[in-house]
Design an enzyme around this catalytic site. Sequence first.
Site, PDB file in Angstrom:
ATOM      1  N   ARG A   1      15.820  -1.251  -5.241  1.00  0.00           N
ATOM      2  CA  ARG A   1      14.431  -1.464  -5.681  1.00  0.00           C
ATOM      3  C   ARG A   1      14.330  -1.286  -7.189  1.00  0.00           C
ATOM      4  O   ARG A   1      13.717  -2.090  -7.882  1.00  0.00           O
ATOM      5  CB  ARG A   1      13.513  -0.469  -4.966  1.00  0.00           C
ATOM      6  CG  ARG A   1      12.235  -1.083  -4.479  1.00  0.00           C
ATOM      7  CD  ARG A   1      11.383  -0.135  -3.655  1.00  0.00           C
ATOM      8  NE  ARG A   1      12.109   0.912  -2.992  1.00  0.00           N
ATOM      9  CZ  ARG A   1      12.662   0.793  -1.788  1.00  0.00           C
ATOM     10  NH1 ARG A   1      12.555  -0.320  -1.108  1.00  0.00           N
ATOM     11  NH2 ARG A   1      13.335   1.787  -1.251  1.00  0.00           N
TER      12      ARG A   1
ATOM     13  N   ALA B   1       2.383   4.201  -1.385  1.00  0.00           N
ATOM     14  CA  ALA B   1       1.984   5.012  -2.545  1.00  0.00           C
ATOM     15  C   ALA B   1       3.169   5.256  -3.485  1.00  0.00           C
ATOM     16  O   ALA B   1       3.020   5.199  -4.710  1.00  0.00           O
ATOM     17  CB  ALA B   1       1.419   6.338  -2.070  1.00  0.00           C
ATOM     18  N   HIS B   2       4.333   5.499  -2.896  1.00  0.00           N
ATOM     19  CA  HIS B   2       5.502   5.779  -3.726  1.00  0.00           C
ATOM     20  C   HIS B   2       5.896   4.568  -4.568  1.00  0.00           C
ATOM     21  O   HIS B   2       6.156   4.668  -5.764  1.00  0.00           O
ATOM     22  CB  HIS B   2       6.674   6.230  -2.848  1.00  0.00           C
ATOM     23  CG  HIS B   2       7.936   6.364  -3.617  1.00  0.00           C
ATOM     24  ND1 HIS B   2       8.168   7.430  -4.461  1.00  0.00           N
ATOM     25  CD2 HIS B   2       8.995   5.540  -3.746  1.00  0.00           C
ATOM     26  CE1 HIS B   2       9.339   7.262  -5.040  1.00  0.00           C
ATOM     27  NE2 HIS B   2       9.860   6.113  -4.631  1.00  0.00           N
TER      28      HIS B   2
ATOM     29  N   ASN C   1       0.840  -1.196   0.000  1.00  0.00           N
ATOM     30  CA  ASN C   1       0.000   0.000   0.000  1.00  0.00           C
ATOM     31  C   ASN C   1       0.873   1.242   0.000  1.00  0.00           C
ATOM     32  O   ASN C   1       0.394   2.340   0.208  1.00  0.00           O
ATOM     33  CB  ASN C   1      -0.922   0.028   1.231  1.00  0.00           C
ATOM     34  CG  ASN C   1      -2.149  -0.846   1.019  1.00  0.00           C
ATOM     35  OD1 ASN C   1      -2.670  -0.933  -0.090  1.00  0.00           O
ATOM     36  ND2 ASN C   1      -2.587  -1.506   2.070  1.00  0.00           N
TER      37      ASN C   1
ATOM     38  N   GLY D   1      14.549   5.787   5.995  1.00  0.00           N
ATOM     39  CA  GLY D   1      15.338   4.651   6.482  1.00  0.00           C
ATOM     40  C   GLY D   1      16.789   5.024   6.716  1.00  0.00           C
ATOM     41  O   GLY D   1      17.095   6.040   7.344  1.00  0.00           O
ATOM     42  N   TYR D   2      17.681   4.223   6.169  1.00  0.00           N
ATOM     43  CA  TYR D   2      19.113   4.389   6.397  1.00  0.00           C
ATOM     44  C   TYR D   2      19.781   5.285   5.342  1.00  0.00           C
ATOM     45  O   TYR D   2      21.006   5.356   5.276  1.00  0.00           O
ATOM     46  CB  TYR D   2      19.787   3.006   6.405  1.00  0.00           C
ATOM     47  CG  TYR D   2      19.290   2.086   7.501  1.00  0.00           C
ATOM     48  CD1 TYR D   2      19.915   2.030   8.743  1.00  0.00           C
ATOM     49  CD2 TYR D   2      18.173   1.266   7.307  1.00  0.00           C
ATOM     50  CE1 TYR D   2      19.462   1.182   9.746  1.00  0.00           C
ATOM     51  CE2 TYR D   2      17.709   0.417   8.303  1.00  0.00           C
ATOM     52  CZ  TYR D   2      18.365   0.384   9.520  1.00  0.00           C
ATOM     53  OH  TYR D   2      17.910  -0.453  10.518  1.00  0.00           O
ATOM     54  N   ASP D   3      19.002   5.964   4.520  1.00  0.00           N
ATOM     55  CA  ASP D   3      19.562   6.785   3.434  1.00  0.00           C
ATOM     56  C   ASP D   3      20.649   7.774   3.882  1.00  0.00           C
ATOM     57  O   ASP D   3      21.636   7.942   3.163  1.00  0.00           O
ATOM     58  CB  ASP D   3      18.444   7.561   2.718  1.00  0.00           C
ATOM     59  CG  ASP D   3      17.664   6.698   1.738  1.00  0.00           C
ATOM     60  OD1 ASP D   3      18.115   5.570   1.452  1.00  0.00           O
ATOM     61  OD2 ASP D   3      16.612   7.153   1.256  1.00  0.00           O
TER      62      ASP D   3
ATOM     63  N   ASP E   1      10.424  -7.296  -0.614  1.00  0.00           N
ATOM     64  CA  ASP E   1      10.935  -7.125   0.732  1.00  0.00           C
ATOM     65  C   ASP E   1      12.365  -6.628   0.605  1.00  0.00           C
ATOM     66  O   ASP E   1      13.118  -7.113  -0.249  1.00  0.00           O
ATOM     67  CB  ASP E   1      10.884  -8.449   1.503  1.00  0.00           C
ATOM     68  CG  ASP E   1      11.038  -8.225   2.998  1.00  0.00           C
ATOM     69  OD1 ASP E   1      10.438  -7.269   3.527  1.00  0.00           O
ATOM     70  OD2 ASP E   1      11.779  -8.988   3.645  1.00  0.00           O
TER      71      ASP E   1
ATOM     72  N   LYS F   1      18.722   8.652  -6.720  1.00  0.00           N
ATOM     73  CA  LYS F   1      18.612   7.406  -5.951  1.00  0.00           C
ATOM     74  C   LYS F   1      17.724   6.394  -6.680  1.00  0.00           C
ATOM     75  O   LYS F   1      18.084   5.233  -6.843  1.00  0.00           O
ATOM     76  CB  LYS F   1      18.043   7.690  -4.555  1.00  0.00           C
ATOM     77  CG  LYS F   1      17.853   6.413  -3.752  1.00  0.00           C
ATOM     78  CD  LYS F   1      17.070   6.585  -2.474  1.00  0.00           C
ATOM     79  CE  LYS F   1      16.656   5.220  -1.950  1.00  0.00           C
ATOM     80  NZ  LYS F   1      15.788   5.275  -0.783  1.00  0.00           N
TER      81      LYS F   1
HETATM   82  P1  IMP Z   1      10.763  -2.475   2.872  1.00  0.00           P
HETATM   83  O1  IMP Z   1      10.756  -3.964   2.813  1.00  0.00           O
HETATM   84  O2  IMP Z   1      10.932  -1.820   1.541  1.00  0.00           O
HETATM   85  O3  IMP Z   1       9.588  -1.924   3.643  1.00  0.00           O
HETATM   86  O4  IMP Z   1      12.067  -2.050   3.707  1.00  0.00           O
HETATM   87  C1  IMP Z   1      12.289  -2.495   5.043  1.00  0.00           C
HETATM   88  C2  IMP Z   1      13.258  -1.557   5.783  1.00  0.00           C
HETATM   89  O5  IMP Z   1      14.558  -1.569   5.149  1.00  0.00           O
HETATM   90  C3  IMP Z   1      12.839  -0.086   5.763  1.00  0.00           C
HETATM   91  O6  IMP Z   1      11.957   0.191   6.823  1.00  0.00           O
HETATM   92  C4  IMP Z   1      14.181   0.625   5.913  1.00  0.00           C
HETATM   93  O7  IMP Z   1      14.595   0.636   7.268  1.00  0.00           O
HETATM   94  C5  IMP Z   1      15.133  -0.272   5.142  1.00  0.00           C
HETATM   95  N1  IMP Z   1      15.200   0.187   3.720  1.00  0.00           N
HETATM   96  C6  IMP Z   1      14.700  -0.466   2.636  1.00  0.00           C
HETATM   97  N2  IMP Z   1      14.917   0.248   1.516  1.00  0.00           N
HETATM   98  C7  IMP Z   1      15.564   1.373   1.898  1.00  0.00           C
HETATM   99  C8  IMP Z   1      16.053   2.509   1.178  1.00  0.00           C
HETATM  100  O8  IMP Z   1      15.913   2.655  -0.051  1.00  0.00           O
HETATM  101  N3  IMP Z   1      16.676   3.451   1.908  1.00  0.00           N
HETATM  102  C9  IMP Z   1      16.832   3.364   3.257  1.00  0.00           C
HETATM  103  N4  IMP Z   1      16.386   2.340   3.976  1.00  0.00           N
HETATM  104  C10 IMP Z   1      15.755   1.336   3.308  1.00  0.00           C
END
Ligand code: IMP
Length: 209
Positions: free
Chosen positions: A196, A11-12, A9, A168-170, A69, A190
């Site tokens: 991704r 949006a981005h 869900n 996140g960790y960007d 994931d 990015k």
């Molecule tokens: P998700 O599975 O895409 O929701 O990512 C799980 C977690 O990994 C996020 O909550 C972030 O802590 C970290 N993460 C995933 N992708 C990125 C990113 O592109 N930049 C920074 N942190 C990321």
Amino acid sequence: METLVFASNNAHKLEEIRAILGEKFKIKSLKDIGCDADIPETGSTFQENALQKAQYVKAHYGLDCFADDSGLEVEALNWEPGIYSARYAQMNGLEVTSENKDDLNMDVLIDKLLALHPDKGEIAGAKVLSSARFHTAIALLYHGEIHYFDGIIPGFIINEKRGNEGFGYDPIFIPEGQQLTFSQLGADIKNGMSHRARAVSQLAQFLKL
Ligand code: IMP
């Protein structure tokens, strides 16, 4: 037009996927199919978690589906936090809110790496704490078969947060060959090189065959 569910869900992420696959597929979100379940993610790898989400949708809604994931893998920490990236601070005993979660996750990571007394040089005046990579796995259930697509972007964790964009960790991740963090590079750059983007591009190549 064939319907394909993207089990998310966010949006981005949906916008990004529709821009790439939208001409060929009607991409539906979890909300679009009326699914508001908190789908379990109990796997031990990104692939398992992604497959679990896709299989949930197939089992309950009978629709072809893909799910992703992602997370950060840090070499000096035996590739932690990995599948625990979103809840790393929590797992280390901190109380988090949705507002301070990203900051605390980064603080925990930096503290753990500093405790190892790294000696890995500098990038753009910042101390390098470890090699690392962001990793995305996509699992696709399509015409009765399972397909996986992986995207990886290698880089480095630095000792201080730089930049205001992203999530996140960007702010502490500098991709290989760059001088700036993902956060400083901004969304356009990015998203052109990210884990991704790389996984989605593999998925798109497969679906357009
Ligand atoms: P998700 O599975 O895409 O929701 O990512 C799980 C977690 O990994 C996020 O909550 C972030 O802590 C970290 N993460 C995933 N992708 C990125 C990113 O592109 N930049 C920074 N942190 C990321």
